[in-house]
Design a protein around this motif. Structure first.
Motif, PDB file in Angstrom:
ATOM      1  N   LEU A 293      16.871  21.023 -13.891  1.00 53.17           N
ATOM      2  CA  LEU A 293      16.748  20.091 -15.008  1.00 53.17           C
ATOM      3  C   LEU A 293      15.308  20.022 -15.495  1.00 53.17           C
ATOM      4  N   GLN A 294      15.105  19.279 -16.573  1.00 53.85           N
ATOM      5  CA  GLN A 294      13.784  18.980 -17.087  1.00 53.85           C
ATOM      6  C   GLN A 294      13.413  17.551 -16.707  1.00 53.85           C
ATOM      7  N   MET A 295      12.132  17.248 -16.654  1.00 51.06           N
ATOM      8  CA  MET A 295      11.702  15.902 -16.295  1.00 51.06           C
ATOM      9  C   MET A 295      12.290  14.860 -17.243  1.00 51.06           C
ATOM     10  N   GLU A 296      12.467  15.241 -18.505  1.00 56.32           N
ATOM     11  CA  GLU A 296      13.000  14.319 -19.516  1.00 56.32           C
ATOM     12  C   GLU A 296      14.472  14.007 -19.298  1.00 56.32           C
ATOM     13  N   ASP A 297      15.132  14.727 -18.388  1.00 58.06           N
ATOM     14  CA  ASP A 297      16.560  14.502 -18.133  1.00 58.06           C
ATOM     15  C   ASP A 297      16.794  13.331 -17.182  1.00 58.06           C
ATOM     16  N   ILE A 298      15.760  12.844 -16.518  1.00 55.94           N
ATOM     17  CA  ILE A 298      15.926  11.777 -15.532  1.00 55.94           C
ATOM     18  C   ILE A 298      15.968  10.425 -16.230  1.00 55.94           C
ATOM     19  N   ASP A 299      17.009   9.653 -15.912  1.00 56.80           N
ATOM     20  CA  ASP A 299      17.212   8.346 -16.554  1.00 56.80           C
ATOM     21  C   ASP A 299      16.779   7.178 -15.683  1.00 56.80           C
ATOM     22  N   TYR A 300      16.828   7.359 -14.369  1.00 57.17           N
ATOM     23  CA  TYR A 300      16.630   6.219 -13.470  1.00 57.17           C
ATOM     24  C   TYR A 300      16.044   6.696 -12.150  1.00 57.17           C
ATOM     25  N   ILE A 301      15.142   5.902 -11.590  1.00 57.96           N
ATOM     26  CA  ILE A 301      14.612   6.153 -10.252  1.00 57.96           C
ATOM     27  C   ILE A 301      14.880   4.936  -9.378  1.00 57.96           C
ATOM     28  N   ASN A 302      15.607   5.155  -8.272  1.00 56.33           N
ATOM     29  CA  ASN A 302      15.751   4.109  -7.262  1.00 56.33           C
ATOM     30  C   ASN A 302      14.545   4.267  -6.351  1.00 56.33           C
ATOM     31  N   ALA A 303      13.577   3.382  -6.535  1.00 54.67           N
ATOM     32  CA  ALA A 303      12.258   3.574  -5.950  1.00 54.67           C
ATOM     33  C   ALA A 303      12.190   3.173  -4.486  1.00 54.67           C
ATOM     34  N   HIS A 304      11.161   3.678  -3.824  1.00 55.82           N
ATOM     35  CA  HIS A 304      10.879   3.258  -2.450  1.00 55.82           C
ATOM     36  C   HIS A 304      10.533   1.770  -2.456  1.00 55.82           C
ATOM     37  N   GLY A 305       9.667   1.344  -3.370  1.00 61.50           N
ATOM     38  CA  GLY A 305       9.427  -0.052  -3.690  1.00 61.50           C
ATOM     39  C   GLY A 305       9.436  -1.026  -2.533  1.00 61.50           C
ATOM     40  N   THR A 306       8.419  -0.980  -1.664  1.00 64.02           N
ATOM     41  CA  THR A 306       8.455  -1.736  -0.420  1.00 64.02           C
ATOM     42  C   THR A 306       8.001  -3.181  -0.525  1.00 64.02           C
ATOM     43  N   SER A 307       7.358  -3.549  -1.631  1.00 67.05           N
ATOM     44  CA  SER A 307       6.752  -4.872  -1.804  1.00 67.05           C
ATOM     45  C   SER A 307       5.390  -4.953  -1.124  1.00 67.05           C
ATOM     46  N   THR A 308       4.709  -3.825  -1.064  1.00 68.09           N
ATOM     47  CA  THR A 308       3.337  -3.792  -0.564  1.00 68.09           C
ATOM     48  C   THR A 308       2.404  -3.373  -1.698  1.00 68.09           C
ATOM     49  N   GLN A 309       1.164  -3.828  -1.623  1.00 67.21           N
ATOM     50  CA  GLN A 309       0.204  -3.503  -2.682  1.00 67.21           C
ATOM     51  C   GLN A 309       0.013  -1.996  -2.833  1.00 67.21           C
ATOM     52  N   LEU A 310      -0.191  -1.294  -1.730  1.00 66.69           N
ATOM     53  CA  LEU A 310      -0.498   0.131  -1.808  1.00 66.69           C
ATOM     54  C   LEU A 310       0.683   0.960  -2.294  1.00 66.69           C
ATOM     55  N   ASN A 311       1.891   0.669  -1.785  1.00 63.65           N
ATOM     56  CA  ASN A 311       3.037   1.503  -2.159  1.00 63.65           C
ATOM     57  C   ASN A 311       3.287   1.487  -3.658  1.00 63.65           C
ATOM     58  N   GLU A 312       3.350   0.306  -4.250  1.00 66.46           N
ATOM     59  CA  GLU A 312       3.728   0.231  -5.655  1.00 66.46           C
ATOM     60  C   GLU A 312       2.687   0.865  -6.574  1.00 66.46           C
ATOM     61  N   LYS A 313       1.405   0.747  -6.199  1.00 72.92           N
ATOM     62  CA  LYS A 313       0.369   1.422  -6.986  1.00 72.92           C
ATOM     63  C   LYS A 313       0.537   2.931  -6.905  1.00 72.92           C
ATOM     64  N   THR A 314       0.749   3.419  -5.684  1.00 73.58           N
ATOM     65  CA  THR A 314       0.882   4.862  -5.491  1.00 73.58           C
ATOM     66  C   THR A 314       2.159   5.401  -6.118  1.00 73.58           C
ATOM     67  N   GLU A 315       3.264   4.679  -5.924  1.00 73.11           N
ATOM     68  CA  GLU A 315       4.539   5.166  -6.446  1.00 73.11           C
ATOM     69  C   GLU A 315       4.533   5.186  -7.976  1.00 73.11           C
ATOM     70  N   THR A 316       3.985   4.146  -8.576  1.00 69.72           N
ATOM     71  CA  THR A 316       3.882   4.120 -10.035  1.00 69.72           C
ATOM     72  C   THR A 316       2.989   5.248 -10.527  1.00 69.72           C
ATOM     73  N   ALA A 317       1.883   5.473  -9.842  1.00 70.45           N
ATOM     74  CA  ALA A 317       0.987   6.575 -10.216  1.00 70.45           C
ATOM     75  C   ALA A 317       1.695   7.919 -10.095  1.00 70.45           C
ATOM     76  N   ALA A 318       2.507   8.071  -9.057  1.00 73.21           N
ATOM     77  CA  ALA A 318       3.238   9.328  -8.865  1.00 73.21           C
ATOM     78  C   ALA A 318       4.245   9.563  -9.982  1.00 73.21           C
ATOM     79  N   ILE A 319       4.924   8.505 -10.383  1.00 77.43           N
ATOM     80  CA  ILE A 319       5.904   8.626 -11.466  1.00 77.43           C
ATOM     81  C   ILE A 319       5.203   9.038 -12.762  1.00 77.43           C
ATOM     82  N   LYS A 320       4.073   8.411 -13.052  1.00 86.13           N
ATOM     83  CA  LYS A 320       3.336   8.744 -14.268  1.00 86.13           C
ATOM     84  C   LYS A 320       2.807  10.171 -14.221  1.00 86.13           C
ATOM     85  N   LYS A 321       2.312  10.562 -13.055  1.00 87.71           N
ATOM     86  CA  LYS A 321       1.753  11.906 -12.906  1.00 87.71           C
ATOM     87  C   LYS A 321       2.840  12.968 -13.074  1.00 87.71           C
ATOM     88  N   ALA A 322       4.015  12.701 -12.524  1.00 92.79           N
ATOM     89  CA  ALA A 322       5.098  13.682 -12.578  1.00 92.79           C
ATOM     90  C   ALA A 322       5.798  13.723 -13.934  1.00 92.79           C
TER      91      ALA A 322
END
Length: 413
Positions: A293-322
């Motif tokens: 597939l292409q990156m534009e084909d993804i509609d939804y991400i069920n995130a790791h989303g742990t409720s920690t400061q570091l995880n959400e910053k990193t995970e959001t950054a990863a989503i934007k980078k990818a």
């Protein structure tokens, strides 16, 4: 050509309900399964809340004598597997059990047994330790006991990659079917470690939420500005994977197709994610590429989303980078806001949530997202579940040690 792999059965043992239907209903309603710890006396602990599985009776799923010789994490795995087989409507009598395998992982394993038997050795001496101590405690026994219980002789393995375990188990099981080494795989994760040592240990490293003991249902706040640590959870999430040919031949209901899988390593730090988010971003990219597939084909991400400061910053950054600009068009949510962090079982139960989201075109919410964080500016599906056509979705998991894993599910067509 690799075999196509589909999900045909879902088995959930969770803090908001046992069974796929109760679990899904609870997610869509925004139900919290977090409350005061009852598994032990947590009065003197910094963290006094957790997401426990309520009303679980091992006798409902396992012979009473056999259940006494299993740690709680293994009981969860067998119960979830039984539910998954029932949901898949597989008649094991008619199946070639040499072609059915089991990949069930755990992050910690039989820690409750370890606690109990250490108490025995300290109070009564070494000769009173149970002969079942080791086989109850070791981490592979959920896979072993599941294989024994259902008489399954195919490939058998127990991945252990901390919080990425369940996702790795499902992805690795997918590869087994793709290669033609099995027709059916039981895959996912299980965990039961709401016990003194893990709770104290996670709290000491300041990973757990300790400031919401009097308001447990609001304690897990992924992506919220005031998030202050994760909530320990327990349970099991098991999926039945089949080759498409096998599933169609028996007229199975198909929840989703497992289109892609990837795994990478930060190689950065034992507990902290790489702030550059290079490897989780690459994990997203590789999973999408694997699915063709292409990156534009993804509609939804069920995130790791742990409720920690570091995880959400990193995970959001990863989503934007990818995903680049497409990051602002896709939706992201974390069910840990409702069920806490199931550690080794997280990837399994979150894969189930993602499969149901793809099947029903509805995304569970991130509850308790009341105060937006200016650094986190994606669509995190705050507080209320939402309908959306989901043709392709990713469930990602990030584990201590730098383990990253992502499963891509797509609508079966």
């Amino acid at each position: 050509m690799a075999n196509r792999v589909v999900i045909t059965g879902l088995g959930a043992v969770t803090p908001i309900g046992i069974g796929k239907d109760k679990f899904w209903k609870g997610l869509l309603a925004g139900k919290s399964g977090i409350g005061k710890i009852t598994r032990f006396d947590a009065t003197d602990f910094k963290a006094q809340i957790a997401a426990e599985v309520k009303d679980f009776e091992s006798d409902d799923f396992i012979d009473k004598k056999k259940a006494r010789r299993m740690d709680r994490y293994t009981q969860f795995a067998i119960a979830a597997t039984k539910l998954a087989f029932e949901d898949a409507a597989i008649d094991l009598v008619k199946e070639d059990k040499d072609r059915i395998g089991v990949f069930i992982g755990t992050g910690i394993g039989g820690i409750e047994t370890m606690h109990e038997q250490y108490k025995v050795i300290l109070e009564k001496g070494p000769n009173r330790v149970s002969p079942f101590c080791v086989p109850m405690m070791i981490a592979n026994m959920a896979t072993g006991q599941t294989s024994i219980t259902f008489d399954l002789h195919g490939p058998s393995c127990c991945p252990i990659t901390a919080c990425a375990t369940g996702t790795n188990a499902i992805g690795d099981a997918m590869r087994v079917i793709e290669r033609g080494e099995a027709d059916v795989m039981v895959a996912g994760g299980t965990e039961a470690c709401i016990s003194p040592l893990p709770v104290a240990g996670f709290a000491s490293m300041k990973a757990l939420c300790t400031d919401m003991n009097d308001n447990p249902e609001k304690a897990s706040r992924p992506f919220d500005k005031n998030r202050s640590g994760f909530i320990m959870g327990e349970g099991a999430g098991i999926v039945i994977l089949e080759s498409l040919e096998h599933a169609l031949a028996r007229g199975a209901e198909i929840y989703a197709e497992v289109g892609g899988y990837a795994s990478t390593s930060d190689a950065y730090h034992i507990t902290s994610p790489d702030p550059e988010a290079r490897q989780p971003a690459r994990c997203f990219t590789l999973a999408v590429k694997d699915a063709g597939l292409q990156m534009e084909d993804i509609d939804y991400i069920n995130a790791h989303g742990t409720s920690t400061q570091l995880n959400e910053k990193t995970e959001t950054a990863a989503i934007k980078k990818a995903f680049g600009v497409h990051a602002y068009k896709l939706s992201v949510s974390s069910i840990k806001s409702m069920i806490g962090h199931l550690l080794g079982a997280a990837g399994g139960i979150e894969c189930i949530a993602t499969a149901l989201a793809v099947k029903h075109d509805i995304m569970p919410a991130t509850i308790n997202l009341d105060t937006p964080d200016e650094e986190l500016d994606l669509d995190y599906v705050p507080n209320v579940s939402r309908k959306k056509i989901i043709n392709a979705a990713i469930s990602d998991s990030l584990g201590f040690g730098g383990h990253n894993a992502a499963i891509l599910l797509k609508k079966f067509k």
